[in-house]
Design a protein around this motif. Structure first.
Motif, mmCIF file in Angstrom:
data_model
loop_
_atom_site.group_PDB
_atom_site.id
_atom_site.type_symbol
_atom_site.label_atom_id
_atom_site.label_comp_id
_atom_site.label_asym_id
_atom_site.label_seq_id
_atom_site.Cartn_x
_atom_site.Cartn_y
_atom_site.Cartn_z
ATOM 1 N N SER A 181 -15.401 13.675 3.301
ATOM 2 C CA SER A 181 -15.127 13.294 4.677
ATOM 3 C C SER A 181 -15.791 14.302 5.611
ATOM 4 O O SER A 181 -15.789 15.508 5.353
ATOM 5 C CB SER A 181 -13.619 13.265 4.923
ATOM 6 O OG SER A 181 -13.345 13.129 6.306
ATOM 7 N N ALA A 226 -14.712 15.036 8.557
ATOM 8 C CA ALA A 226 -13.727 15.660 9.446
ATOM 9 C C ALA A 226 -13.421 17.125 9.110
ATOM 10 O O ALA A 226 -13.414 17.960 10.021
ATOM 11 C CB ALA A 226 -12.450 14.829 9.463
ATOM 12 N N ARG A 265 -16.266 19.402 10.132
ATOM 13 C CA ARG A 265 -16.373 19.384 11.597
ATOM 14 C C ARG A 265 -15.331 20.298 12.215
ATOM 15 O O ARG A 265 -15.610 21.056 13.140
ATOM 16 C CB ARG A 265 -16.208 17.952 12.083
ATOM 17 C CG ARG A 265 -16.552 17.747 13.511
ATOM 18 C CD ARG A 265 -16.558 16.273 13.830
ATOM 19 N NE ARG A 265 -16.936 16.063 15.205
ATOM 20 C CZ ARG A 265 -17.171 14.887 15.729
ATOM 21 N NH1 ARG A 265 -17.088 13.807 14.986
ATOM 22 N NH2 ARG A 265 -17.499 14.777 16.989
ATOM 23 N N TYR A 311 -7.881 22.710 7.785
ATOM 24 C CA TYR A 311 -7.776 21.338 8.298
ATOM 25 C C TYR A 311 -6.837 20.510 7.423
ATOM 26 O O TYR A 311 -5.949 19.814 7.929
ATOM 27 C CB TYR A 311 -9.165 20.703 8.339
ATOM 28 C CG TYR A 311 -9.155 19.232 8.679
ATOM 29 C CD1 TYR A 311 -9.146 18.816 10.005
ATOM 30 C CD2 TYR A 311 -9.149 18.250 7.681
ATOM 31 C CE1 TYR A 311 -9.138 17.469 10.327
ATOM 32 C CE2 TYR A 311 -9.139 16.909 7.999
ATOM 33 C CZ TYR A 311 -9.134 16.526 9.322
ATOM 34 O OH TYR A 311 -9.110 15.189 9.642
#
Length: 139
Positions: free
Chosen positions: A72, A74, A77, A128
């Motif tokens: 992913s 995300a 990021r 995260y």
């Protein structure tokens, strides 16, 4: 879900490691500003659109075998955003003092980039995931 080649962020971490090590050796705030810009683009647009992501896509990936693993976009990021915070704190230390703050913040970002580049362990990505799990339990 937006997915990316796992080798891209690792390549970016290797370049970031070299850049941040150079910043520590030279106290080069201009180079740290460049790295902050790279982190900002990675956080805002995604690591695949960052300058190091572009270099990976244009010059490195064509020389590698086919993509065998994706992830992913995300977590990397988010990690770029964390790196941006450390780079901005480092810039503040180098530009306005105290200089030890610039060295410490740059050193922390360097340690995280090194872990990702050498051991494929992304501290920002793990943070995260921990935050996602914590908010999922509450929500």
């Amino acid at each position: 879900m937006d997915t990316i080649d796992v080798r891209g962020p690792r390549f970016g971490a290797a370049v970031t490691t070299a850049v941040l090590a150079t910043v520590l050796v030279t106290s080069g705030w201009v180079l740290l500003a460049w790295q902050a810009l790279c982190f900002a683009v990675g956080a805002a647009a995604g690591v695949q659109r960052s300058p190091y992501g572009w270099v990976f896509r244009a010059f490195v990936r064509p020389r590698l075998g086919p993509v065998t693993e994706t992830e992913s976009a995300a977590p990397p990021r988010f990690a770029q955003g964390v790196g941006l915070v450390f780079a901005l704190v480092g810039l503040a230390g180098y530009l306005w003092g105290p200089e030890w703050l610039g060295v410490a913040a740059t050193g922390c970002a360097l340690a995280a980039a090194f872990l990702n580049a050498v051991f494929s362990y992304c501290l920002g990505c793990e943070t995260y995931l921990l935050l996602r799990r914590a908010t999922a339990v509450r929500g």
